[in-house]
Design a protein around this motif. Sequence first.
Motif, PDB file in Angstrom:
ATOM      1  N   TRP A   1     -14.211   1.217  16.771  1.00 54.36           N
ATOM      2  CA  TRP A   1     -14.295   1.739  15.421  1.00 54.36           C
ATOM      3  C   TRP A   1     -15.683   1.495  14.879  1.00 54.36           C
ATOM      4  O   TRP A   1     -16.127   0.364  14.780  1.00 54.36           O
TER       5      TRP A   1
ATOM      6  N   THR B   1       0.843  -1.206   0.000  1.00 53.77           N
ATOM      7  CA  THR B   1       0.000   0.000   0.000  1.00 53.77           C
ATOM      8  C   THR B   1       0.874   1.250   0.000  1.00 53.77           C
ATOM      9  O   THR B   1       0.441   2.305  -0.431  1.00 53.77           O
ATOM     10  N   GLY B   2       2.091   1.132   0.530  1.00 50.50           N
ATOM     11  CA  GLY B   2       2.956   2.303   0.654  1.00 50.50           C
ATOM     12  C   GLY B   2       2.743   3.076   1.953  1.00 50.50           C
ATOM     13  O   GLY B   2       3.305   4.154   2.140  1.00 50.50           O
ATOM     14  N   VAL B   3       1.943   2.522   2.879  1.00 53.20           N
ATOM     15  CA  VAL B   3       1.685   3.177   4.166  1.00 53.20           C
ATOM     16  C   VAL B   3       2.848   2.870   5.115  1.00 53.20           C
ATOM     17  O   VAL B   3       2.940   1.780   5.684  1.00 53.20           O
ATOM     18  N   VAL B   4       3.761   3.836   5.292  1.00 51.58           N
ATOM     19  CA  VAL B   4       4.983   3.520   6.034  1.00 51.58           C
ATOM     20  C   VAL B   4       4.738   3.200   7.503  1.00 51.58           C
ATOM     21  O   VAL B   4       5.517   2.482   8.122  1.00 51.58           O
ATOM     22  N   SER B   5       3.646   3.714   8.072  1.00 53.50           N
ATOM     23  CA  SER B   5       3.488   3.501   9.508  1.00 53.50           C
ATOM     24  C   SER B   5       3.127   2.063   9.863  1.00 53.50           C
ATOM     25  O   SER B   5       3.023   1.722  11.027  1.00 53.50           O
TER      26      SER B   5
ATOM     27  N   ALA C   1      -6.234   1.390  11.301  1.00 55.97           N
ATOM     28  CA  ALA C   1      -6.824   2.718  11.128  1.00 55.97           C
ATOM     29  C   ALA C   1      -6.726   3.208   9.685  1.00 55.97           C
ATOM     30  O   ALA C   1      -7.647   3.843   9.171  1.00 55.97           O
ATOM     31  N   SER C   2      -5.594   2.927   9.019  1.00 57.77           N
ATOM     32  CA  SER C   2      -5.373   3.476   7.678  1.00 57.77           C
ATOM     33  C   SER C   2      -5.946   2.611   6.573  1.00 57.77           C
ATOM     34  O   SER C   2      -6.462   3.122   5.586  1.00 57.77           O
TER      35      SER C   2
ATOM     36  N   TYR D   1      -2.108  -1.272  14.946  1.00 58.07           N
ATOM     37  CA  TYR D   1      -3.071  -0.190  15.135  1.00 58.07           C
ATOM     38  C   TYR D   1      -3.138   0.706  13.891  1.00 58.07           C
ATOM     39  O   TYR D   1      -4.204   1.022  13.374  1.00 58.07           O
ATOM     40  N   MET D   2      -1.966   1.118  13.408  1.00 56.66           N
ATOM     41  CA  MET D   2      -1.931   2.063  12.291  1.00 56.66           C
ATOM     42  C   MET D   2      -2.480   1.451  11.003  1.00 56.66           C
ATOM     43  O   MET D   2      -3.162   2.122  10.238  1.00 56.66           O
TER      44      MET D   2
END
Lengths: 403, 403, 403, 403
Positions: free
Chosen positions: C373, C179-183, C228-229, C224-225
């Motif tokens: 959520w 995805t490229g989501v670094v977190s 959420a993302s 978690y991140m």
Amino acid sequence: MKRIFDPVHGFIELYPAEARLLDLPVMQRLRRLRQLGLAYLAFPAAEHSRFTHAVGALAMGTRVFDTITREDAGVLSSRDVDYQRRLVRAALLLHDVGHGPFSHACESALGVRHELRTEHILAMADVRDGLDACEVDASDVLGLILGNSHSYPALREIVSGPNLDADRMDYLLRDAYFTGVVSGRYDADQLVASMRLIERDGSSVLGIDVRGVVSLESFILARYMMFASVYFHHTTRMFERVLYEVLQEMWPNPHTLDPIDEFLRWDDFRVIEHLRDAHSDAARALRDRLRIYALAAEFNASSDLADFEACQAALCERFGTENVWADEQSQVLHRLPMSADHGPTVWVKTRNQILDARAVSDLIAKLTGKAYWRKLFVTTAHVDVAQAREVCATIVGRRHVGT
Amino acid sequence: MKRIFDPVHGFIELYPAEARLLDLPVMQRLRRLRQLGLAYLAFPAAEHSRFTHAVGALAMGTRVFDTITREDAGVLSSRDVDYQRRLVRAALLLHDVGHGPFSHACESALGVRHELRTEHILAMADVRDGLDACEVDASDVLGLILGNSHSYPALREIVSGPNLDADRMDYLLRDAYFTGVVSGRYDADQLVASMRLIERDGSSVLGIDVRGVVSLESFILARYMMFASVYFHHTTRMFERVLYEVLQEMWPNPHTLDPIDEFLRWDDFRVIEHLRDAHSDAARALRDRLRIYALAAEFNASSDLADFEACQAALCERFGTENVWADEQSQVLHRLPMSADHGPTVWVKTRNQILDARAVSDLIAKLTGKAYWRKLFVTTAHVDVAQAREVCATIVGRRHVGT
Amino acid sequence: MKRIFDPVHGFIELYPAEARLLDLPVMQRLRRLRQLGLAYLAFPAAEHSRFTHAVGALAMGTRVFDTITREDAGVLSSRDVDYQRRLVRAALLLHDVGHGPFSHACESALGVRHELRTEHILAMADVRDGLDACEVDASDVLGLILGNSHSYPALREIVSGPNLDADRMDYLLRDAYFTGVVSGRYDADQLVASMRLIERDGSSVLGIDVRGVVSLESFILARYMMFASVYFHHTTRMFERVLYEVLQEMWPNPHTLDPIDEFLRWDDFRVIEHLRDAHSDAARALRDRLRIYALAAEFNASSDLADFEACQAALCERFGTENVWADEQSQVLHRLPMSADHGPTVWVKTRNQILDARAVSDLIAKLTGKAYWRKLFVTTAHVDVAQAREVCATIVGRRHVGT
Amino acid sequence: MKRIFDPVHGFIELYPAEARLLDLPVMQRLRRLRQLGLAYLAFPAAEHSRFTHAVGALAMGTRVFDTITREDAGVLSSRDVDYQRRLVRAALLLHDVGHGPFSHACESALGVRHELRTEHILAMADVRDGLDACEVDASDVLGLILGNSHSYPALREIVSGPNLDADRMDYLLRDAYFTGVVSGRYDADQLVASMRLIERDGSSVLGIDVRGVVSLESFILARYMMFASVYFHHTTRMFERVLYEVLQEMWPNPHTLDPIDEFLRWDDFRVIEHLRDAHSDAARALRDRLRIYALAAEFNASSDLADFEACQAALCERFGTENVWADEQSQVLHRLPMSADHGPTVWVKTRNQILDARAVSDLIAKLTGKAYWRKLFVTTAHVDVAQAREVCATIVGRRHVGT
């Protein structure tokens, strides 16, 4: 095991005796020698030290060693494997201890090569004790670092060989990481996985399996790119020239640093600290980042040789020899893409042959031993830089008329 | 602005009309065409689609466009800049819509080039409406994609040029990221920052400032490395050969897909779905990943040409022509490191000249237009592979006697 | 050894029998099941398959296994170590074979959990033969995947445990990369290096050394991140809802796919292929990426529960229950940061105690099992979305008056 | 424009006057102040300087400034925008010039905060001339750095705010890169893209759009992780304690460095150079990396407070107060995850409200202002470390009986 965290290799594990070796003053001093000397003046983030490189070289060399001994199990007895593994690790940790401040500039100014310093350092009591604790023979370590021993030819190549050494394999990755120049990266995983012991003329030398040729190409290209981008960058080269003058002023007597204790007191930071109170033009230039030389022209193709010579002559005639500095590849030869001075480039093991990498890869054949890098600088105090550039541009332009 | 997150470029912003263009069926279909076709059989993670590449090419092309118009402000009026920016973005988004399943294999099997499909697709009502909403002229877009328009020479190079096109600039980064082959990366930031409009023979063409030559070299090398590692990988090439046979069986009449509606119904996934019930050897081979060909030898140096021909002849004689397949670079020519077919490689702007990149860089001169990649395969059903390899090894070995 | 190149783990080595397992149709089918289902509609590059994840889970699980057996040498005999290593690798390779198209949506629509499918698949002749060739017992493999065996408690945790399983350890890194989501990245090296076998109530369970608590925190935070993302992204959730309706229409009889052969014919791509000729609103919405639901409000704090309920009630009253969809965490529970349903979170080994990670880390205590959520959607066809958002904003606003 | 290459941000462009500012001695001196002080003793690669951070902060602050002015165009006249952009860039370049060797250790030893030094430095003639050339007012720059000006509230937050400052946004990325601790990375692109000017009580302050809450969470978590892994690492903290003693010995009169010229002569490297000839225990410990303190116990949960106090008391009683050192978070408060001392955490702009980030995110509420980090050290010369650890373990163990 002590664990050291490194952004290039991740965790690096050290045995307790190795960790104590690392705490020796001669090793801690490497924290104050920058791996890339003055390159931080062109690439500000290139502030990494020879200390992290020493640990990285150990990590890289261990991977190489473990691959070749696993792939060629049976060549060595397991007792030999244990000893040689300790040996190659200790040698890689210590391989740079003989470097002075700013390395090659220091060698040029003092006329003593770092190998000689290494010999003295390995004779120091605490280093000797440290090596004893690591259960390796100090003379074996020295032989690998100096590359003059015939006892362990494959290990010698890992430590100080011209092409497949762990020194180079680590510093390319490291310099690329810390400068941020991505093209210095290469397929290290695949290169390591392809490495093999190869029998040539009765001894075991390093080589690669033919399936690794592409990764070897990537390694050669990374060397080329880092040379072009970083190692031969004009700003760095200019300040190294200035530094050379500064060191000559600082140590008018080249024997001042002959005693190894005195030598070890010096590091990059101490030189910079001494600049503070120096008053020569060179010292001021380096301290205040003044550009006392400017680039007039640069050349990097073999066909440029005639242009280079014509430009150099024209600049000297017009502005005086003392105001022209010709920088050549010969000063950074050890950084060139691929060496073939002493025989083959790299042996490649195919199905039923052992070939020189140049026979297997056109690209390697093209890049081996052939780099024609030259730069012409003029002094900014006495030369009109725009005019000097014009002089060169006109000469170079003539050849391309009609393109 | 709509934001799309991409691991290669980070955020990519789209104007609302562009986002609607992206939602068109002809664009969504690109999610079902893999950028690297069957390469996932050799590099499992290479599952990325032409859809992400289309958005990435838009991002890359926009960066190039913004650099050249900022650096050469005044060449274009600001009204022109706005139009041309919209135009180059729309063209890059749509540049691959004409591709069929597995792209080149499909073209070969059906004998229709993707450019012709593109023309039909751009004439579709919803596409035309979408382009109207983007405020660009559909015929201008088509001209850029087909590369046959003379109206916007620099934009045409960005969209479909042979060397500095955003298509290639994106796909190299993307293919390197998704295969994990690090040597495919290049200094994209510096290359983009060096790009310039150059006046040649009365029109503005793309080129680079001389300070960007090293980044251009890194780009050429990345092309070389990706070609050697990925695009010409023997496993991929072998299955592409098998696929070609499968597609011929699937579409015995090459005109079946002539109607654009029918053509658009086909994508990679549908071909694979159809394999399920096919019974030919080729279909089974592709479905169950059977290796019906095996690599007997490969060659990549110009000096290998004679060896290649000798090996091919020997294999054909021994095992029959129908059991030997010679794969050549000519089938993947568009992937070669650097093209100079139609004149120069890349123009380089120096202080007072415009030079061909080959005159400035030895490396570029060496790699341009010269790649001699050939592979010899034999059928596994009728040939003893070990024997075939032995045949080739003996021929190749003879030449290296004495090395 | 066969080598597979993976952008997340680098080289992954497989034994010949494992490589043949990988070539089985039930494994190759995983190439056509996307790891993140429909998430590519929100993150276009998330096109990676369960196939690459299966190989990555094997790589990760092997690292964990090698660490705990090296650190706790002597717990197992070396013969046991060899068997258990083969076992955990085979189980991780096969752990996802029971998934249907789009995984959880398919399970909901058909009412059959993937564990049952796995049982049938492991009973197939070619799978059984493949496991025999790997020299592992098929029932041991099944026990690890289903998590219902008591024979190898530590291996069971590696394969299907709630917290320290290699499944999760790989998919987080992989989903973050694609995805490229670094977190979503975490300190995997350090976490693996900290893992230990811990004796509790007479059996050996997985845990970590106290020096690894920070890396465990980074792992929890990555979970978690990514939740959420990515995993709870509203676009993905909305289309998964639509997909569920599509699947119900496609398979009105939930027993259609009961025969395992029929089940295995289905994959993500075949479902999408079938959409082509479907005419329902849901099918059209998914095919043409129409947004038939829109987000009215979202909530993620425990204190929001009252607001959520008030908003849901208000929307239902105003627009009709059939036009409101409340999406809750309960549907993606397995993705939550940290589970403590069945006892402790993770055991931590300190100097002289074994503690629950919640006792050692405030952060872990805070994040465990607590995520609130919820999202409220309305149908776009029958509801004025702006009005719906206003309704919710007003309710939420009231509580914050005075902030 | 001058271009600087940085591994964290890629190219960073400077205007000529800014580049000249960078060449000033007060800026070049920052190359000799390490960003993380002694952390390189725990993370060898953490050798990066405040110089690269200053340039990185300028890059980050410019991105923030450009986002908020583009998103809220019209708030400022374009003339104001130009001035404020120059101003925020100059302030970020200079924001660290007042730091002494090893920063906080130096402040503690001399009792002069770096803000005061900054004031003197900005009054120096060459700095003042440099700022004039940048066309910014020196007193405006000072106001932003000291954070005591009311003229530009949003810029002040970018330069010296408690939460969304470019200082912190750069150093987290940079420290994570150079230590290699991946969990310090956060979604910087998305965070920057979400930043907004928000009107509160008649002035424009920094805040974020509600769609950026997840990226804000990732930022808070990165702060938490870097604190736990790096900033509060026990090796670093221990040597910082030793350093504090060394500095007190080196400068017995705290006013020695009051003259700004004398102050500026000092940097990290000069302190280390001076260690060479110092003979105190502390000096030797720092020079030879001797561990004169050892960690007896550490605590990081609020519930640990009682344990911490009990352990501290027990250690003091047993070994003497002079042999126990309690390290607390209060010494590194500025590094804590999120501050809410002076009002809200971060303002979040939703559809129709402005909320405190704690009201929007459970995670942020949980992590704000709450960190209970304490470590207990004992002197190795006078204390049996194993015994000390036992003392603490027993006390802590009592509480967990029954877990």
